[in-house]
Design a protein around this motif. Structure first.
Motif, short mmCIF file in Angstrom:
data_model
loop_
_atom_site.label_atom_id
_atom_site.label_comp_id
_atom_site.label_asym_id
_atom_site.label_seq_id
_atom_site.Cartn_x
_atom_site.Cartn_y
_atom_site.Cartn_z
N ASP A 570 50.74 27.32 38.24
CA ASP A 570 51.48 27.75 37.03
C ASP A 570 51.93 29.20 37.13
O ASP A 570 52.77 29.63 36.33
CB ASP A 570 50.62 27.59 35.78
CG ASP A 570 50.46 26.13 35.38
OD1 ASP A 570 51.39 25.37 35.63
OD2 ASP A 570 49.42 25.78 34.78
N THR A 571 51.35 30.00 38.04
CA THR A 571 51.73 31.42 38.13
C THR A 571 52.05 31.75 39.57
O THR A 571 51.63 31.08 40.51
CB THR A 571 50.58 32.33 37.64
OG1 THR A 571 49.43 32.13 38.47
CG2 THR A 571 50.23 32.07 36.17
N TRP A 572 52.78 32.87 39.70
CA TRP A 572 53.08 33.40 41.04
C TRP A 572 52.08 34.50 41.30
O TRP A 572 52.09 35.56 40.66
CB TRP A 572 54.52 33.90 41.09
CG TRP A 572 54.95 34.41 42.45
CD1 TRP A 572 54.92 33.71 43.61
CD2 TRP A 572 55.48 35.69 42.74
NE1 TRP A 572 55.38 34.45 44.64
CE2 TRP A 572 55.77 35.69 44.14
CE3 TRP A 572 55.79 36.81 41.99
CZ2 TRP A 572 56.32 36.80 44.80
CZ3 TRP A 572 56.35 37.90 42.66
CH2 TRP A 572 56.58 37.90 44.03
N ASN A 573 51.14 34.30 42.21
CA ASN A 573 50.01 35.19 42.40
C ASN A 573 49.91 35.57 43.88
O ASN A 573 49.98 34.72 44.76
CB ASN A 573 48.72 34.50 41.95
CG ASN A 573 47.52 35.42 42.02
OD1 ASN A 573 47.68 36.64 42.01
ND2 ASN A 573 46.34 34.84 42.10
N ILE A 574 49.69 36.89 44.14
CA ILE A 574 49.53 37.40 45.51
C ILE A 574 48.18 38.12 45.56
O ILE A 574 48.08 39.34 45.32
CB ILE A 574 50.67 38.35 45.89
CG1 ILE A 574 52.04 37.71 45.61
CG2 ILE A 574 50.56 38.79 47.34
CD1 ILE A 574 53.21 38.65 45.76
N PRO A 575 47.03 37.46 45.79
CA PRO A 575 45.70 38.09 45.74
C PRO A 575 45.56 39.27 46.68
O PRO A 575 44.87 40.25 46.36
CB PRO A 575 44.77 36.95 46.12
CG PRO A 575 45.50 35.71 45.74
CD PRO A 575 46.94 36.00 46.03
N ALA A 576 46.19 39.25 47.85
CA ALA A 576 45.98 40.31 48.84
C ALA A 576 46.49 41.66 48.36
O ALA A 576 46.14 42.69 48.95
CB ALA A 576 46.64 39.92 50.15
N LEU A 577 47.31 41.70 47.32
CA LEU A 577 47.77 42.99 46.78
C LEU A 577 46.63 43.83 46.22
O LEU A 577 46.76 45.04 46.02
CB LEU A 577 48.85 42.77 45.72
CG LEU A 577 50.21 42.26 46.22
CD1 LEU A 577 51.17 42.07 45.06
CD2 LEU A 577 50.78 43.20 47.26
N ASN A 578 45.46 43.17 45.96
CA ASN A 578 44.30 43.94 45.46
C ASN A 578 43.84 44.97 46.48
O ASN A 578 43.15 45.92 46.14
CB ASN A 578 43.15 42.99 45.13
CG ASN A 578 43.45 42.15 43.90
OD1 ASN A 578 44.13 42.62 42.98
ND2 ASN A 578 42.97 40.92 43.86
#
Length: 641
Positions: A570-578
């Motif tokens: 449902d969302t566009w998520n880029i975890p590695a940006l953390n």
């Protein structure tokens, strides 16, 4: 009842002895005392033989009239003085008020009976000119009186003229009189008072207290060893006193004896004493009161005839009552407390007690009194004194015993406090205590506290003590925020400690540059969790906090998402940006309009712009990783609906 003459001279208002030929020796009691009586207004008329004037049963008589009255007010336009009483200031006493007739005449005639023959007498009367000086245009007629003593057959034995009696600015009584000798064997006489001035505007008089008294040598008395004519004693005093008398020249063969009077009662002869010395014994049970004594004298043969004898001024022995005193002890009190003592019945109070204690006043407060007897001397107006005593007892104090007056604890811990020596207790403050009224409460204050303990015994007396509880704060570990890092990169942990500590370290040590640094660098080989362990000072234990380090091998950027709220993609998520705290992300539609911006927070995009769903289609993104132009990622993503 009129006062005797020697008292009336003392107490009369505006009364003077003037223009009189009066006895300068000693006088007897008045055997004739014409005071016109007393009662309500008006008084009764005189007997017809007493005056040739007509009686008026009202105030303000006219020429040739008289009245008998207790007061007179505002007569003839206030040209007369206002009199509120007779000359003795007796508000109910009558006096004769006379408005002279137009022709000079006798306005008072009376027969005097019972005088002693061959004796000297004083005649006296009190007279006032009632006309104000400014009345009658200041030319008022002044009264002029002649007093005569005649035999019953009309022979004049003695006469005396007052001369003109001037007016006064204020009401003023004057005594007029003379003395005369009676022939042997003659006892009855006629008194005549003639007003020599004519009537008219003025010649108005008030007459009061006509007296005949025996006149003789000067009698003098004194109390041996004491000045004055009054001796003041107190009940219980004792003594043997001697009153001495002297008889001046004037009698050929004087006789004398003594009289006494108790509490102003009638005079009584003292039996068996015909000398000039009168012993007066005072014993301890002599009743309190006034004891008066006077010397009585007369020519030989006349001593038993009251109308023929004379009297000295009285000697008075006054036995005053002692104070009816009482003492109140507001004890017992606890040792060291204030004690109140109170006495009554006097006007002065002097206290004494142990160790030189003294105080003045009817009510005293003693700070920390000593036990023992306390006395108070109570004095009354006469100076008579009584001594009273009270015993002061003190209640014992409890003695608090504490095993330890200072405790140290760590916050959130508790300690048992202990006190003994009393039957009940009160702890202040009560905060942090399991019970504030027992001997051994548990204390768990949040901060350092001084506890005050009040201990009471069964009699209500108290003792105090203090116990301090020092509270040490525990050190708190904070491992900092979780971290994310790219493979092959370093990152620093952000640990911190709140409070005092003696040591800290990180565990495990894997990948850490320094386990005793709060901000060690980490080289992670995989995901790992570290613990920051802190050892508090004062044996207050340890604190542990954890931080997670997430390792990313590369940056995965999804190229499609379906924001249809079905829980899948449902969302566009880029975890590695953390792993890039400074990153920025922008998303544009096909028209180049900005529809999403991260603002350095890795928040997944839900496909909305200002809460409005964006249409399906292709969007362009730009990612700046570290504020460096060569660390920019670009691409497209597909939004499906």
């Amino acid at each position: 009842m009129r006062l005797p003459l020697f008292f009336s001279v003392l107490f009369s208002f505006f009364c003077l002895v003037s223009r009189a030929q009066l006895c300068n020796g000693s006088l007897g009691d008045p055997i004739i005392n014409i005071n016109f009586g007393s009662g309500t207004n008006p008084g009764p008329a005189l007997a017809a033989a007493a005056t040739g004037y007509q009686y008026l049963a009202a105030d303000c008589p006219n020429d040739g009239y008289y009245t008998v009255i207790t007061n007179t007010q505002n007569c003839f336009g206030s040209s007369w003085h206002t009199l509120n009483s007779d000359h003795t200031q007796n508000g109910n006493g009558y006096f004769m008020l006379v408005n002279a007739s137009l022709q000079p005449s006798a306005f008072y005639v009376d027969t005097v009976r019972g005088l002693c023959g061959n004796s000297l007498y004083e005649f006296a009367a009190w007279v006032m000119n009632v006309l104000k000086p400014n009345s009658c245009n200041g030319a008022g007629i002044e009264p002029n009186l002649t007093f005569t003593i005649e035999s019953l057959s009309g022979n004049i034995l003695q006469s005396y003229s007052s001369g003109n009696i001037p007016g006064t600015n204020n009401p003023q009584w004057n005594q007029y009189g003379f003395f005369f000798s009676t022939p042997a064997g003659v006892h009855d006489y006629v008194l005549r008072i003639v007003n020599n001035a004519p009537g008219g505007c003025g010649n108005d008089i008030a007459l009061d207290d006509i007296t005949f008294r025996s006149c003789g040598p000067k009698l003098q008395t004194s109390i041996n060893g004491f000045p004055g004519d009054t001796l003041n004693l107190c009940a219980g005093d004792t003594g043997h006193f001697m009153i001495s008398g002297t008889v001046g020249p004037g009698y050929n063969m004087p006789e004398f004896h003594w009289q006494s009077s108790y509490n102003q009662q009638a005079w009584q002869d003292v039996p068996g004493n015909a000398t000039l010395q009168l012993p007066v014994p005072i014993v301890s049970n002599t009743l309190a009161g006034s004891y008066r004594y006077r010397l009585v004298a007369a020519e030989m043969g006349n001593i038993n005839a009251p109308g023929c004898r004379i009297y000295s001024s009285p000697i008075e022995i006054i036995i005053h009552e002692n104070p009816n005193a009482s003492i109140t002890n507001y004890g017992p009190v606890c040792a060291g407390s204030n004690l109140s003592l109170q006495a009554t019945g006097g006007i002065q109070y002097s206290w004494a007690g142990p160790n030189g204690f003294t105080a003045q006043g009817d009510f005293i407060v003693i700070h920390a009194p000593l036990p023992g007897n306390y006395t108070v001397t109570v004095s009354n107006e006469a100076g008579c004194r009584v001594l009273m005593q009270t015993h002061v007892s003190l209640l014992p104090l409890p003695h608090l015993q504490i095993t330890n007056n200072a405790y140290r604890i760590c916050e959130m811990d508790s300690v048992k406090l202990q006190v003994a020596g009393a039957s009940r207790y009160k702890w202040v403050p009560a905060f942090g205590l399991s019970n504030d009224s027992i001997a051994a409460p548990f204390a768990s204050p949040q901060q350092t506290t001084m506890y005050h303990i009040i201990g009471f015994n069964s009699q209500g007396c108290s003792d105090t003590a203090t116990i301090s509880v020092t509270v040490f704060a525990k050190a708190t570990a904070d491992a900092g925020p979780d971290k994310a890092v790219m493979k092959g990169a370093y990152i620093n942990l952000e640990g911190s400690i709140n409070g005092e500590y003696v040591d800290f370290y990180w565990t495990p040590s894997t990948g850490l540059s320094n386990i005793r640094s709060l901000t060690p660098s980490v080289y992670a080989m995989n995901d790992i969790t570290y613990q920051l362990i802190v050892i508090s000072k004062n044996n207050c234990g340890s604190s542990i906090d954890t931080v997670a380090v997430k390792l990313y091998n590369d940056i995965y950027i999804p190229n499609v998402f379906t924001p249809d709220n079905n829980g899948i993609n449902d969302t566009w998520n880029i975890p590695a940006l953390n792993a890039f705290p400074q990153f920025e992300l922008w998303v544009y539609n096909r028209y180049g309009q900005l529809v999403y911006q991260s603002g350095r927070q890795n928040i997944p995009w839900d496909g909305n712009y200002k809460n409005t769903p964006m249409p399906a289609g292709t969007y362009t993104y730009i990612i700046q990783l570290n504020n460096k132009t060569n660390d920019i990622l670009k691409g497209t993503l597909l939004l499906l609906r």
